[in-house]
Design a protein around this motif. Structure first.
Motif, PDB file in Angstrom:
ATOM      1  N   GLY A   1       0.833  -1.206   0.000  1.00 45.35           N
ATOM      2  CA  GLY A   1       0.000   0.000   0.000  1.00 45.35           C
ATOM      3  C   GLY A   1       0.864   1.251   0.000  1.00 45.35           C
ATOM      4  N   ILE A   2       0.275   2.378  -0.343  1.00 43.87           N
ATOM      5  CA  ILE A   2       1.001   3.650  -0.353  1.00 43.87           C
ATOM      6  C   ILE A   2       1.292   4.071   1.093  1.00 43.87           C
ATOM      7  N   THR A   3       2.567   4.329   1.396  1.00 38.33           N
ATOM      8  CA  THR A   3       2.956   4.721   2.757  1.00 38.33           C
ATOM      9  C   THR A   3       2.696   6.206   3.002  1.00 38.33           C
TER      10      THR A   3
ATOM     11  N   PHE B   1       4.952   8.276   4.025  1.00 40.08           N
ATOM     12  CA  PHE B   1       6.045   9.108   3.495  1.00 40.08           C
ATOM     13  C   PHE B   1       5.896   9.355   1.997  1.00 40.08           C
ATOM     14  N   GLN B   2       5.341   8.378   1.274  1.00 38.72           N
ATOM     15  CA  GLN B   2       5.108   8.608  -0.161  1.00 38.72           C
ATOM     16  C   GLN B   2       4.043   9.684  -0.369  1.00 38.72           C
TER      17      GLN B   2
ATOM     18  N   GLY C   1       5.548  13.163   0.531  1.00 44.66           N
ATOM     19  CA  GLY C   1       6.411  13.666  -0.548  1.00 44.66           C
ATOM     20  C   GLY C   1       5.587  14.111  -1.752  1.00 44.66           C
ATOM     21  N   ALA C   2       4.536  13.345  -2.067  1.00 48.53           N
ATOM     22  CA  ALA C   2       3.675  13.675  -3.211  1.00 48.53           C
ATOM     23  C   ALA C   2       2.986  15.018  -2.997  1.00 48.53           C
TER      24      ALA C   2
ATOM     25  N   PHE D   1       4.031  17.559  -1.302  1.00 46.40           N
ATOM     26  CA  PHE D   1       4.999  18.644  -1.459  1.00 46.40           C
ATOM     27  C   PHE D   1       5.609  18.671  -2.873  1.00 46.40           C
TER      28      PHE D   1
ATOM     29  N   LEU E   1       7.909  16.627  -4.068  1.00 38.56           N
ATOM     30  CA  LEU E   1       9.305  16.617  -3.650  1.00 38.56           C
ATOM     31  C   LEU E   1      10.046  15.355  -4.114  1.00 38.56           C
ATOM     32  N   PRO E   2      10.808  15.440  -5.214  1.00 35.90           N
ATOM     33  CA  PRO E   2      11.572  14.244  -5.609  1.00 35.90           C
ATOM     34  C   PRO E   2      12.464  13.780  -4.459  1.00 35.90           C
ATOM     35  N   PHE E   3      12.361  12.511  -4.100  1.00 38.44           N
ATOM     36  CA  PHE E   3      13.127  12.002  -2.957  1.00 38.44           C
ATOM     37  C   PHE E   3      14.573  11.679  -3.338  1.00 38.44           C
TER      38      PHE E   3
END
Lengths: 241, 241
Positions: A130-132, A134-135, A138-139, A141, A143-145
């Protein structure tokens, strides 16, 4: 995939029902029993709220657990649940445990999977990612990790010395549960001049979501389940030690 | 959410269409233009194959890119694409870039998002998270990544000294693109007695998937785009430094 007598640990993502995968929806829809972890205090399951659109005839089993850092008690509880899962699966049922985010990251599924594996065939135990949080954070914002030679790290915000080391170990560091040590973490960010490249969020994809990208020393917060993203730079392919 | 004149970086997951989120399916279905990165050598886009069930009238734009570690060339290419995206969005189009996995992890979206943000309003740029290869790999092995005080790290397998350090920094380490340095990495795993808690996979959720949990010194592999999960232990809440 959904033969009878199988267990599925299903990640339902951070909060919004449209961040479930098609596979998660399929398993949840077909399940006979849905195990939903719920905090003993609040007596409600956020994961259950998320999947409401797909609840029909499934039997719902709330597993209430104390939000305490009690290692022995935690394992006892999930070993007990594992025995119930084994029994149900042996009767031909499809049993799914739903958890926020991904089942493999800081989830009650980590305990149930580990306990179940000791008493039930691994070929009948499945994980649906599943989508965490933190993902999702980041999405939000944009924000490329990590790219090229970058490394990425996630840890709970408990050990301040370890956090300070991690800042030098990776290009993107995610800290969970920051609220309780916010003051100390803000001190660290200031020390390393990281306010401009740090991003803080809570309740992402849930009601009351807040996103803060202009961090400063005197920041105060409404909750403690806060996610902090710290970017220390990038390592390009040209990077040589 | 899908007003006209917006850009979406959409993660389509590791390979199987049912690992897309409902949100990804919605955006892909509504988009006017789909930008699909494709290796210049193979001239095909794996991401495009994954979303075939939802392709109807969308205009497909393949962006062929050389698989070279050329920092300047890479940025030039994506700055050029960003200008095209800006133009299309200003004409009221919904433009989505699809990428394997999650757009924020080692993805061409990292370049396009960074380039686009410089020339187009951030409020019209969105990210739809996707299931990463490391999540899908952990799920296949049924392998809890992190609980309690554990930390988790991902990096490309290029700098062997950094890999050796990372083994002592975190409880679960994921290495990408292991194939080219497999021999050296196997030497490290053997040195730290980590064969029993290391897991290797490639093409997860794709055709030709392979999963290896009994690693040994003389292992050879068919490809280089290999993901390796190394578990060094767990840190419980009782952990004190």
């Amino acid at each position: 995939m959904t033969n009878r007598g199988h267990f599925y640990a299903v990640g339902v993502g951070p909060g919004s029902p449209d961040l479930l995968t098609l596979r998660a929806v399929d398993i949840i829809s077909k399940a006979d029993v849905l195990i939903c972890p719920a905090s003993a205090k609040k007596n409600e399951s956020l994961a259950l709220n998320i999947i409401k659109p797909w609840i029909k005839k499934q039997k719902i089993e709330l597993v209430k657990y104390p939000m305490r850092k009690d290692v022995g008690g935690t394992w006892n509880l999930w070993e007990h649940v594992a025995k119930r899962v084994k029994k149900g699966c042996e009767q031909g049922k499809i049993i799914a445990q739903i958890t926020l985010g991904d089942p493999l990251f800081y989830s009650t599924s980590c305990y149930l999977l580990t306990s179940l594996e000791k008493i039930f065939p691994k070929s009948h135990i499945h994980v649906v990612p599943g989508i965490t949080a933190f993902q999702a954070t980041g999405a939000k914002f944009g924000l490329p990790f990590v790219w090229q030679e970058d490394s990425f790290m996630v840890m709970p915000a408990s050990d301040l010395q370890r956090i300070e080391q991690a800042i030098s170990w990776c290009e993107t560091l995610v800290l969970y549960k920051v609220g309780k040590v916010l003051k100390e973490v803000l001190f660290l960010l200031d020390k390393y001049n990281l306010f401009p490249s740090s991003y803080l969020a809570a309740y992402v994809e849930q009601e009351g979501e807040y996103l803060i990208s202009n961090l400063k020393k005197d920041l105060t917060l409404p909750g403690y389940l806060v996610t902090l993203i710290i970017q220390t730079g990038h390592k390009s392919w040209n990077y040589k030690k």
